[in-house]
Design a protein around this motif. Structure first.
Motif, short mmCIF file in Angstrom:
data_model
loop_
_atom_site.label_atom_id
_atom_site.label_comp_id
_atom_site.label_asym_id
_atom_site.label_seq_id
_atom_site.Cartn_x
_atom_site.Cartn_y
_atom_site.Cartn_z
N PHE A 14 0.88 -1.17 0.00
CA PHE A 14 0.00 0.00 0.00
C PHE A 14 0.92 1.22 0.00
O PHE A 14 1.71 1.39 0.91
CB PHE A 14 -0.89 0.00 1.25
CG PHE A 14 -2.09 0.88 1.11
CD1 PHE A 14 -3.31 0.33 0.81
CD2 PHE A 14 -1.98 2.25 1.24
CE1 PHE A 14 -4.44 1.13 0.67
CE2 PHE A 14 -3.09 3.06 1.09
CZ PHE A 14 -4.33 2.50 0.81
N HIS A 66 -1.56 -3.04 -3.84
CA HIS A 66 -2.84 -3.33 -3.18
C HIS A 66 -3.63 -2.04 -3.10
O HIS A 66 -4.82 -1.99 -3.37
CB HIS A 66 -2.62 -3.91 -1.79
CG HIS A 66 -3.88 -3.96 -0.98
ND1 HIS A 66 -4.94 -4.78 -1.32
CD2 HIS A 66 -4.28 -3.27 0.10
CE1 HIS A 66 -5.92 -4.59 -0.46
NE2 HIS A 66 -5.54 -3.68 0.41
N GLY A 67 -2.94 -0.95 -2.70
CA GLY A 67 -3.64 0.31 -2.58
C GLY A 67 -2.74 1.50 -2.77
O GLY A 67 -1.52 1.42 -2.68
N SER A 69 -2.66 5.81 -1.72
CA SER A 69 -3.24 6.89 -0.93
C SER A 69 -2.43 8.17 -1.15
O SER A 69 -1.21 8.14 -1.09
CB SER A 69 -3.23 6.54 0.56
OG SER A 69 -3.83 7.56 1.32
N ASN A 96 -7.98 -1.77 -13.08
CA ASN A 96 -7.19 -2.00 -11.87
C ASN A 96 -5.78 -2.50 -12.19
O ASN A 96 -5.23 -3.36 -11.50
CB ASN A 96 -7.90 -2.97 -10.92
CG ASN A 96 -9.17 -2.38 -10.39
OD1 ASN A 96 -10.22 -2.56 -10.99
ND2 ASN A 96 -9.10 -1.66 -9.30
N PHE A 99 -3.46 -0.33 -9.20
CA PHE A 99 -3.84 -0.52 -7.79
C PHE A 99 -5.26 -1.07 -7.69
O PHE A 99 -6.08 -0.86 -8.58
CB PHE A 99 -3.69 0.78 -6.99
CG PHE A 99 -4.44 1.95 -7.53
CD1 PHE A 99 -5.76 2.21 -7.16
CD2 PHE A 99 -3.83 2.84 -8.41
CE1 PHE A 99 -6.45 3.31 -7.65
CE2 PHE A 99 -4.51 3.94 -8.91
CZ PHE A 99 -5.83 4.18 -8.53
N ALA A 101 -7.09 -0.69 -4.57
CA ALA A 101 -7.85 0.14 -3.64
C ALA A 101 -7.25 1.54 -3.61
O ALA A 101 -6.06 1.73 -3.87
CB ALA A 101 -7.81 -0.46 -2.24
N PHE A 102 -8.08 2.51 -3.29
CA PHE A 102 -7.65 3.89 -3.15
C PHE A 102 -8.23 4.40 -1.85
O PHE A 102 -9.41 4.21 -1.57
CB PHE A 102 -8.16 4.75 -4.32
CG PHE A 102 -7.61 6.15 -4.32
CD1 PHE A 102 -6.41 6.43 -4.94
CD2 PHE A 102 -8.30 7.17 -3.70
CE1 PHE A 102 -5.90 7.72 -4.95
CE2 PHE A 102 -7.80 8.46 -3.70
CZ PHE A 102 -6.60 8.74 -4.32
N SER A 103 -7.40 5.04 -1.04
CA SER A 103 -7.85 5.51 0.26
C SER A 103 -7.40 6.94 0.46
O SER A 103 -6.26 7.29 0.17
CB SER A 103 -7.24 4.62 1.35
OG SER A 103 -7.53 5.13 2.62
#
Length: 127
Positions: A14, A66-67, A69, A96, A99, A101-103
């Motif tokens: 991440f 995975h992510g 941010s 995708n 990545f 996921a995006f947070s």
């Protein structure tokens, strides 16, 4: 010969890429209030070109995160190019490919109509 390549970044990683270390609040649990310069240097905004180069180079290198941010100790919504940078990340991430996921953590006090549109745009994409 005899030298092993560094371990590659994989889907368990991440990544945080700080768009800015500016913040409009002074929350007592944050580094922003512990020192005037959270990174011990003048505060600033990540250049759009640097954001794009980081993400493009990761993708070209076959990295899959995975992510992702765009935050650390700053408030990403304060970046004047936040909508553009957000859309770039998601345009590059078609299917995708970069990545999963995006947070983003935000106090939302700087949420502009443009940033809202960008967030809604990327949130409604099928991938």
């Amino acid at each position: 010969p005899g030298v092993e390549p560094p371990p590659s970044i994989n889907a368990d990683t991440f990544l945080c890429v700080e768009m800015t270390d500016h913040c409009d609040l002074a929350c007592r649990m944050c580094d922003q209030v512990l020192r005037e310069l959270p990174h011990f240097m003048a505060k600033g905004f990540l250049p759009v070109e640097t954001w794009e180069k980081i993400l493009t180079d990761l993708k070209r290198g076959g990295v899959h995160l995975h992510g992702l941010s765009p935050i650390w100790v700053g408030e990403s919504l304060l970046h004047p190019e936040f909508p553009r940078m957000l859309r770039y990340a998601f345009d590059l991430n078609a299917n995708n490919s970069l990545f999963d996921a995006f947070s983003i953590n935000t106090n939302a006090t700087s949420l502009t109509p443009e940033a809202t549109e960008a967030i809604l745009d990327v949130a409604n994409r099928p991938d």
